[in-house]
Design an enzyme around this catalytic site. Structure first.
Site, short mmCIF file in Angstrom:
data_model
loop_
_atom_site.label_atom_id
_atom_site.label_comp_id
_atom_site.label_asym_id
_atom_site.label_seq_id
_atom_site.Cartn_x
_atom_site.Cartn_y
_atom_site.Cartn_z
N CYS A 1 36.81 41.17 29.19
CA CYS A 1 35.46 41.76 29.11
C CYS A 1 35.51 43.26 29.35
O CYS A 1 34.51 43.95 29.17
CB CYS A 1 34.52 41.08 30.11
SG CYS A 1 35.12 41.08 31.80
N GLU B 1 33.30 41.56 24.22
CA GLU B 1 34.39 40.72 24.71
C GLU B 1 35.52 40.87 23.70
O GLU B 1 35.27 40.87 22.48
CB GLU B 1 33.92 39.26 24.76
CG GLU B 1 34.73 38.38 25.66
CD GLU B 1 34.23 38.33 27.09
OE1 GLU B 1 34.79 37.54 27.86
OE2 GLU B 1 33.29 39.08 27.44
#
Length: 336
Positions: free
Chosen positions: A283, A329
């Site tokens: 992330c 992501e």
């Protein structure tokens, strides 16, 4: 007193709280709970707490919603010098507000309260106290039902998570003979969604409640080829791989927090010859994760005890899990 998002930093001493009602990526239910909580703390005689040493009590609100229509609110409170009787009074006022007061309009499935003297406390450090409703909420991902506790990680964008997990399943190139290592597995979403295409899933997760949820999720969905280990990955994984003698192909999927993987986890993966394929879900790839990528791909380094053959990054695939923000992501495929 405002319930919203922090802007600024403690170091610069310029933190302000800004209402989030104008943001497009926050669901209406979250905005409603935030508005009601703001009404509650404005009537409270206690102050909010931003910097611990400056006092105050009302600390943070986390709202979790699911496609099933469930809503969980978790309120974090700094006790400072309050005694048990004063704490009990605040919990009673909070419960009454959300069950029979103005906050009842939120129709909360679960209302949790946590006394926290740190930025983030686990359930083991300071238990989440259920003031009202059900202990868990439930979500569906790829036709599987998942139980969610207040302190576990679960992707907030369910539709995006399904796209992400399908891609991970394809990139794994796993078959019925493959063992899948699901490191930092949370409630088991990735492993359980891939269980039908592999021989076995081995999940590792530091949050004990998440492991309890993962085991419940496996049993509820009738999935029996999974095992979940509770503990820090840097303690569990090296021990697990040091005695690995299974001849089946081994694929690893890692999904760490923004802090990335502990060095001992990277070293254990690097030095395990059976792992030929690794999927890293990050992330924040430009942060600490970059150190992990370098350690996975650098030449063997006896000084760092990186003896195994280096990995090669072959694919990077971004997923816009956080619409209307700059964040993505990133899934990275490493092979050797």
């Amino acid at each position: 007193k405002t319930v919203g998002m922090y802007v600024g930093t403690g170091r610069a001493r310029n933190i302000v709280c800004v209402k989030a009602s104008h943001l497009e990526n926050i669901p209406p239910k979250h905005k409603q709970v935030a508005q009601c909580y703001e009404e509650f703390i404005r009537c409270s005689s206690l102050d909010p707490c931003i910097l611990f040493h400056e006092g105050g009590h009302w600390r943070e609100l986390v709202v979790r919603t699911t496609s099933h229509g469930h809503t969980m609110a978790v309120i974090t409170f700094h006790p400072q010098e309050l005694g048990q009787e004063a704490l009990a009074t605040q919990k009673t006022l909070l419960k009454e507000f959300f069950t029979c007061g103005p906050g009842a309009v939120c129709a909360l499935t679960s209302l949790y309260f946590q006394e926290s003297t740190m930025t983030r406390c686990s359930h083991e450090q300071s238990p989440f106290q259920l003031l009202h409703g059900e202990p868990h909420i439930f979500e569906e991902v790829l036709s599987l039902k998942f139980r969610i506790s207040p302190d576990v990680f679960f992707q907030v964008n369910t539709g995006g998570a399904e796209v992400l997990y399908r891609a991970v399943g394809e990139l794994c190139e796993a078959d019925r003979d493959t063992v899948l290592l699901d490191i930092c597995c949370g409630t088991g979403t990735i492993g359980l969604s891939l269980a039908h295409q592999v021989s076995k899933i081995i999940g590792i997760e530091v949050v004990e409640k998440a492991v309890e949820d993962a085991r419940w999720n496996a049993a509820f969905n009738g999935i029996s080829n999974c095992e979940f280990h509770s503990g820090k990955a840097e303690a569990v994984l090296p021990q697990l791989l040091s005695s690995w003698e299974d001849a089946r192909p081994l694929v690893a999927v890692v999904n760490p927090s923004r802090a990335g993987l502990h060095y001992r986890v990277v070293r254990a993966i690097r030095n395990c010859k059976s792992i030929r394929r690794l999927l890293y879900i990050s992330c924040k790839p430009e942060g600490e994760a970059m150190r992990n990528f370098l350690e996975l791909c650098c030449p063997p380094d006896p000084g760092k005890k990186l003896a195994g053959e280096p990995f090669t990054p072959v694919l990077a695939m971004p997923f816009d899990m956080f619409p209307h923000t700059v964040h993505c992501e990133l899934v990275l495929l490493f092979t050797r």
